[in-house]
Write an enzyme that holds these catalytic residues in place. Sequence first.
Site, PDB file in Angstrom:
ATOM      1  N   GLU A  24      -5.127   1.054   2.701  1.00 22.72           N
ATOM      2  CA  GLU A  24      -4.955  -0.075   3.616  1.00 22.72           C
ATOM      3  C   GLU A  24      -5.036   0.401   5.051  1.00 22.72           C
ATOM      4  O   GLU A  24      -5.553  -0.280   5.918  1.00 22.72           O
ATOM      5  CB  GLU A  24      -3.608  -0.759   3.365  1.00 22.72           C
ATOM      6  CG  GLU A  24      -3.445  -2.112   4.071  1.00 22.72           C
ATOM      7  CD  GLU A  24      -2.883  -2.018   5.472  1.00 22.72           C
ATOM      8  OE1 GLU A  24      -2.913  -3.028   6.201  1.00 22.72           O
ATOM      9  OE2 GLU A  24      -2.404  -0.942   5.878  1.00 22.72           O
ATOM     10  N   GLU A  25      -4.553   1.622   5.288  1.00 21.45           N
ATOM     11  CA  GLU A  25      -4.472   2.137   6.652  1.00 21.45           C
ATOM     12  C   GLU A  25      -5.806   2.655   7.181  1.00 21.45           C
ATOM     13  O   GLU A  25      -6.003   2.717   8.391  1.00 21.45           O
ATOM     14  CB  GLU A  25      -3.432   3.266   6.726  1.00 21.45           C
ATOM     15  CG  GLU A  25      -2.000   2.840   6.419  1.00 21.45           C
ATOM     16  CD  GLU A  25      -1.381   1.993   7.519  1.00 21.45           C
ATOM     17  OE1 GLU A  25      -2.109   1.592   8.443  1.00 21.45           O
ATOM     18  OE2 GLU A  25      -0.172   1.723   7.440  1.00 21.45           O
TER      19      GLU A  25
ATOM     20  N   ASP B 229      -0.488   4.271   0.869  1.00 19.11           N
ATOM     21  CA  ASP B 229      -1.005   5.226   1.845  1.00 19.11           C
ATOM     22  C   ASP B 229      -0.284   5.089   3.181  1.00 19.11           C
ATOM     23  O   ASP B 229       0.277   4.043   3.508  1.00 19.11           O
ATOM     24  CB  ASP B 229      -2.517   5.060   2.031  1.00 19.11           C
ATOM     25  CG  ASP B 229      -2.918   3.665   2.495  1.00 19.11           C
ATOM     26  OD1 ASP B 229      -2.347   2.682   1.990  1.00 19.11           O
ATOM     27  OD2 ASP B 229      -3.793   3.550   3.370  1.00 19.11           O
TER      28      ASP B 229
ATOM     29  N   ASP C 185       6.499   1.511   7.036  1.00 22.88           N
ATOM     30  CA  ASP C 185       5.148   1.018   6.760  1.00 22.88           C
ATOM     31  C   ASP C 185       4.479   1.869   5.683  1.00 22.88           C
ATOM     32  O   ASP C 185       3.764   2.802   6.000  1.00 22.88           O
ATOM     33  CB  ASP C 185       4.329   1.054   8.047  1.00 22.88           C
ATOM     34  CG  ASP C 185       2.986   0.376   7.921  1.00 22.88           C
ATOM     35  OD1 ASP C 185       2.749  -0.308   6.910  1.00 22.88           O
ATOM     36  OD2 ASP C 185       2.153   0.523   8.840  1.00 22.88           O
TER      37      ASP C 185
ATOM     38  N   HIS D  55       3.908   3.846  12.590  1.00 17.72           N
ATOM     39  CA  HIS D  55       2.840   4.716  13.085  1.00 17.72           C
ATOM     40  C   HIS D  55       3.319   5.665  14.188  1.00 17.72           C
ATOM     41  O   HIS D  55       2.496   6.361  14.790  1.00 17.72           O
ATOM     42  CB  HIS D  55       1.633   3.905  13.585  1.00 17.72           C
ATOM     43  CG  HIS D  55       0.931   3.149  12.512  1.00 17.72           C
ATOM     44  ND1 HIS D  55      -0.407   2.809  12.600  1.00 17.72           N
ATOM     45  CD2 HIS D  55       1.350   2.640  11.323  1.00 17.72           C
ATOM     46  CE1 HIS D  55      -0.766   2.130  11.512  1.00 17.72           C
ATOM     47  NE2 HIS D  55       0.299   2.022  10.725  1.00 17.72           N
TER      48      HIS D  55
ATOM     49  N   GLU E 207       4.402  -5.975   4.331  1.00 17.81           N
ATOM     50  CA  GLU E 207       4.176  -5.367   5.646  1.00 17.81           C
ATOM     51  C   GLU E 207       5.403  -5.563   6.544  1.00 17.81           C
ATOM     52  O   GLU E 207       6.094  -6.583   6.456  1.00 17.81           O
ATOM     53  CB  GLU E 207       2.948  -5.984   6.321  1.00 17.81           C
ATOM     54  CG  GLU E 207       1.630  -5.606   5.687  1.00 17.81           C
ATOM     55  CD  GLU E 207       1.229  -4.161   5.943  1.00 17.81           C
ATOM     56  OE1 GLU E 207       1.902  -3.478   6.751  1.00 17.81           O
ATOM     57  OE2 GLU E 207       0.254  -3.702   5.323  1.00 17.81           O
TER      58      GLU E 207
ATOM     59  N   HIS F   2       0.836  -1.207   0.000  1.00 21.19           N
ATOM     60  CA  HIS F   2       0.000   0.000   0.000  1.00 21.19           C
ATOM     61  C   HIS F   2       0.866   1.252   0.000  1.00 21.19           C
ATOM     62  O   HIS F   2       1.919   1.300   0.637  1.00 21.19           O
ATOM     63  CB  HIS F   2      -0.966   0.010   1.192  1.00 21.19           C
ATOM     64  CG  HIS F   2      -0.305  -0.033   2.545  1.00 21.19           C
ATOM     65  ND1 HIS F   2       0.062   1.105   3.224  1.00 21.19           N
ATOM     66  CD2 HIS F   2       0.036  -1.069   3.348  1.00 21.19           C
ATOM     67  CE1 HIS F   2       0.597   0.766   4.394  1.00 21.19           C
ATOM     68  NE2 HIS F   2       0.603  -0.548   4.488  1.00 21.19           N
TER      69      HIS F   2
END
Length: 375
Positions: free
Chosen positions: A133-134, A68, A99, A348, A162, A66
């Site tokens: 995805e997030e 995003d 990520d 994150h 991931e 992903h």
Amino acid sequence: MSCPVIELAQQLIKRPSLSPNDEGCQALMIERLTAIGFTVEAMDFGDTQNFWAWRGTGKTLAFAGHTDVVPSGDESHWQHPPFEPIIRDGMLYGRGAADMKGSLAAMVIAAERFVAAHPNHQGRLAFLITSDEEASAVNGTVKVVDALMARNERLDYCLVGEPSSTHVVGDVVKNGRRGSITANLRIHGMQGHVAYPHLADNPVHRAAPALNELIATEWDRGNDFFPPTTMQIANIQAGTGSNNVIPGELFVQFNFRFSTELTDVLIQQRVAELLDRHQLNYTIDWKLSGQPFLTARGELVDAVVNAVKHYNEVTPELLTNGGTSDGRFIARMGAQVVELGPINATIHKVDECVSAADLQLLSRMYQRIMEQLIA
């Protein structure tokens, strides 16, 4: 640092692709892939950009990921602006470094090197990339998978980038994930004055024993591949904000991360039985986010283990813990699905970062996996 993996990762990080926005990340990847002979199909749904790209025919190895990222939070807390990538002490800093824009760069460069070495490779190499995805993950991989299945596309192996690793790249590989289901429970009572409880029905008091039992319940004991199912209360809300009003309703949201010992249907049945036993007046809505899946030892797992051992001299631990990923959607195609990516210690977080050397290593691992399965 002059390295194609790091340079591409930096170009991707510079694009502030807050979910579900892509901000040109996919265009950057598509340009690189079309240059080496990939056919690219845009598969956008709603506010989400997706693409499916392939080169060659035969057994298919897809790389999924992903573009995003999650919000950066208060940027003043970052040592360096989150969308201005910088390398300091061998670490690449920026939102998405771990990520998972670092993985995306590693995948693309691995594909370039693989195609250069094997221009007539026997199998099919593919990419499934999304910009959602997030966040809701509603218009992303799940929709692409639905479309691919509707036209009978074949997918044999899928490597999801991931961030799976814990201490060194490849020390942990995810060969499955737990299922996830969320309950939105409303306990109905009767509002009233706190001085006259006999004229009201406090839903918080009524629900407390049932909630205690929910928390104390052993849902299963897991198995050889999955840890025991867990239940966590995520949100509770009741009352008007006044200290003299008995609330008329209690809202409780709780989530299960469940193993293959349970099904979503069994969970719903057991929760209903528990609530009914406590004679509660309630309504409940369920949202299933994903079923558990498992990829047993086979060609893909063996290829991943071999690649990690070859480049990092560690034997990966095969685990199924952690959160959900888009692998849960891809597994529906009958593909073997494995997650291999960088260290996840800062994902994150403020000052998200990844070792530049790790990304270089990861790209070589990805290339070796390609060579083992479709060269």
